[in-house]
Design a protein around this motif. Structure first.
Motif, PDB file in Angstrom:
ATOM      1  N   MET A   1     -12.280   7.605  12.094  1.00  0.00           N
ATOM      2  CA  MET A   1     -11.447   6.473  12.453  1.00  0.00           C
ATOM      3  C   MET A   1     -10.218   6.457  11.547  1.00  0.00           C
ATOM      4  SD  MET A   1     -12.334   2.382  12.156  1.00  0.00           S
ATOM      5  CE  MET A   1     -12.297   2.264  10.368  1.00  0.00           C
ATOM      6  N   ALA A   2      -9.034   6.422  12.130  1.00  0.00           N
ATOM      7  CA  ALA A   2      -7.806   6.307  11.339  1.00  0.00           C
ATOM      8  C   ALA A   2      -7.653   4.857  10.891  1.00  0.00           C
ATOM      9  CB  ALA A   2      -6.613   6.740  12.169  1.00  0.00           C
ATOM     10  N   VAL A   3      -7.368   4.675   9.639  1.00  0.00           N
ATOM     11  CA  VAL A   3      -7.224   3.333   9.076  1.00  0.00           C
ATOM     12  C   VAL A   3      -5.741   2.970   9.058  1.00  0.00           C
ATOM     13  CG1 VAL A   3      -7.615   1.890   7.061  1.00  0.00           C
ATOM     14  CG2 VAL A   3      -9.261   3.665   7.640  1.00  0.00           C
ATOM     15  N   ILE A   4      -5.410   1.835   9.648  1.00  0.00           N
ATOM     16  CA  ILE A   4      -4.041   1.316   9.575  1.00  0.00           C
ATOM     17  C   ILE A   4      -3.997   0.389   8.377  1.00  0.00           C
ATOM     18  CG2 ILE A   4      -2.253  -0.015  10.741  1.00  0.00           C
ATOM     19  CD1 ILE A   4      -3.550   0.854  13.396  1.00  0.00           C
ATOM     20  N   PHE A   5      -3.213   0.758   7.385  1.00  0.00           N
ATOM     21  CA  PHE A   5      -3.252  -0.004   6.139  1.00  0.00           C
ATOM     22  C   PHE A   5      -1.870  -0.161   5.531  1.00  0.00           C
ATOM     23  CE2 PHE A   5      -3.591   4.401   4.838  1.00  0.00           C
ATOM     24  CZ  PHE A   5      -2.931   4.483   3.620  1.00  0.00           C
ATOM     25  N   ASP A   6      -1.722  -1.264   4.808  1.00  0.00           N
ATOM     26  CA  ASP A   6      -0.629  -1.445   3.864  1.00  0.00           C
ATOM     27  C   ASP A   6      -1.176  -1.105   2.481  1.00  0.00           C
ATOM     28  OD1 ASP A   6       1.178  -2.414   5.801  1.00  0.00           O
ATOM     29  OD2 ASP A   6       0.492  -4.474   5.531  1.00  0.00           O
ATOM     30  N   ALA A   7      -0.300  -0.884   1.525  1.00  0.00           N
ATOM     31  CA  ALA A   7      -0.750  -0.543   0.173  1.00  0.00           C
ATOM     32  C   ALA A   7      -0.099  -1.457  -0.850  1.00  0.00           C
ATOM     33  CB  ALA A   7      -0.437   0.908  -0.152  1.00  0.00           C
ATOM     34  N   VAL A   8      -0.909  -1.934  -1.781  1.00  0.00           N
ATOM     35  CA  VAL A   8      -0.443  -2.692  -2.941  1.00  0.00           C
ATOM     36  C   VAL A   8      -0.715  -1.842  -4.171  1.00  0.00           C
ATOM     37  CG1 VAL A   8      -0.690  -4.792  -4.314  1.00  0.00           C
ATOM     38  CG2 VAL A   8      -0.913  -4.910  -1.817  1.00  0.00           C
ATOM     39  N   VAL A   9       0.344  -1.390  -4.821  1.00  0.00           N
ATOM     40  CA  VAL A   9       0.223  -0.567  -6.024  1.00  0.00           C
ATOM     41  C   VAL A   9       0.473  -1.457  -7.229  1.00  0.00           C
ATOM     42  CG1 VAL A   9       1.142   1.412  -7.286  1.00  0.00           C
ATOM     43  CG2 VAL A   9       0.942   1.509  -4.792  1.00  0.00           C
ATOM     44  N   LEU A  10      -0.526  -1.562  -8.082  1.00  0.00           N
ATOM     45  CA  LEU A  10      -0.445  -2.450  -9.243  1.00  0.00           C
ATOM     46  C   LEU A  10       0.133  -1.676 -10.425  1.00  0.00           C
ATOM     47  CD1 LEU A  10      -3.899  -4.244  -8.884  1.00  0.00           C
ATOM     48  CD2 LEU A  10      -1.704  -4.808  -7.825  1.00  0.00           C
ATOM     49  N   ALA A  11       1.350  -2.055 -10.801  1.00  0.00           N
ATOM     50  CA  ALA A  11       2.081  -1.318 -11.835  1.00  0.00           C
ATOM     51  C   ALA A  11       2.531  -2.229 -12.961  1.00  0.00           C
ATOM     52  CB  ALA A  11       3.288  -0.605 -11.221  1.00  0.00           C
ATOM     53  N   GLY A  12       1.836  -3.344 -13.133  1.00  0.00           N
ATOM     54  CA  GLY A  12       2.172  -4.264 -14.223  1.00  0.00           C
ATOM     55  C   GLY A  12       1.343  -3.952 -15.449  1.00  0.00           C
ATOM     56  N   GLY A  13       1.098  -4.941 -16.243  1.00  0.00           N
ATOM     57  CA  GLY A  13       0.322  -4.752 -17.467  1.00  0.00           C
ATOM     58  C   GLY A  13       1.215  -4.434 -18.647  1.00  0.00           C
TER      59      GLY A  13
END
Length: 197
Positions: free
Chosen positions: A1-13
């Motif tokens: 199954m192909a997943v339709i997704f958005d991505a949240v990349v956490l680059a803080g800290g």
């Protein structure tokens, strides 16, 4: 199954265990950690980076409120930037920007996508622990949990996500270790070449 997704990349800290450096800008084998993360999520419909980082054209950027408020606040800011209730993808891939093997890890995760009766899937480390910041989650489930954070709100990802129906995915050949300390940097230098910051 192909997943339709958005991505949240956490680059803080704060990068405090590395002397306060900007971790996403660390280069390993000549590539920024952030660029490795962005390459890993290249299949996303839309991508948002949460943190004070330079991003390429076509990638959204936002900051958590308050700054350095932790991964839950960053996830909330990322979903808001993607546009709540305005065409969000059904799944959201959450990825920390300090994973030198992010490309292999995300490929492994997406090769075993969540099913319709699950809220998400996460890679697991060698001790069987879910890697919360290396997971693909049902967007509606994330939004529901963020709305249930309480006052004062939850700040730890495991407390936010543990109530969801999640499946652990074996890491396979991918390495799920992050780069968080000088010792981590030395190990990764041995695997991938020079680590520069």
């Amino acid at each position: 199954m192909a997943v339709i997704f958005d991505a949240v990349v956490l680059a803080g800290g704060r990068g405090s265990r590395l002397g306060g450096i900007d971790k996403p800008a660390v280069r390993i084998g000549g590539r920024r950690l952030l660029d490795i993360a962005l390459s890993a999520v290249a299949g996303a419909r839309r991508v948002v980076v949460v943190g004070d980082a330079d991003v390429p054209s076509g990638v959204l950027r936002t900051r958590e409120d308050p700054p350095f408020g932790g991964p839950v606040a960053a996830l909330d800011a990322g979903l808001a930037a993607l546009g709540r209730a305005h065409g969000q993808a059904p799944w959201t891939l959450v990825l920390a920007a300090d994973l030198p093997d992010a490309e292999a890890a995300v490929a492994t995760l997406l090769a075993s996508p969540p099913s319709d009766d699950e809220d998400g899937a996460c890679l697991v480390d060698d001790d069987g622990r879910l890697q919360w910041l290396l997971g693909c989650y049902r967007t509606a489930a994330l939004e529901r949990r963020l709305g249930e954070r309480g006052d004062p709100p939850l700040t730890a990802m495991h407390r936010l996500l543990a109530p969801l129906r999640l499946r652990g995915v074996a890491r396979g050949a991918a390495v799920v270790d992050d780069l968080d300390t000088p010792e981590d940097a030395a190990r990764w230098a041995g695997r991938r070449g020079a680590v520069e910051w």
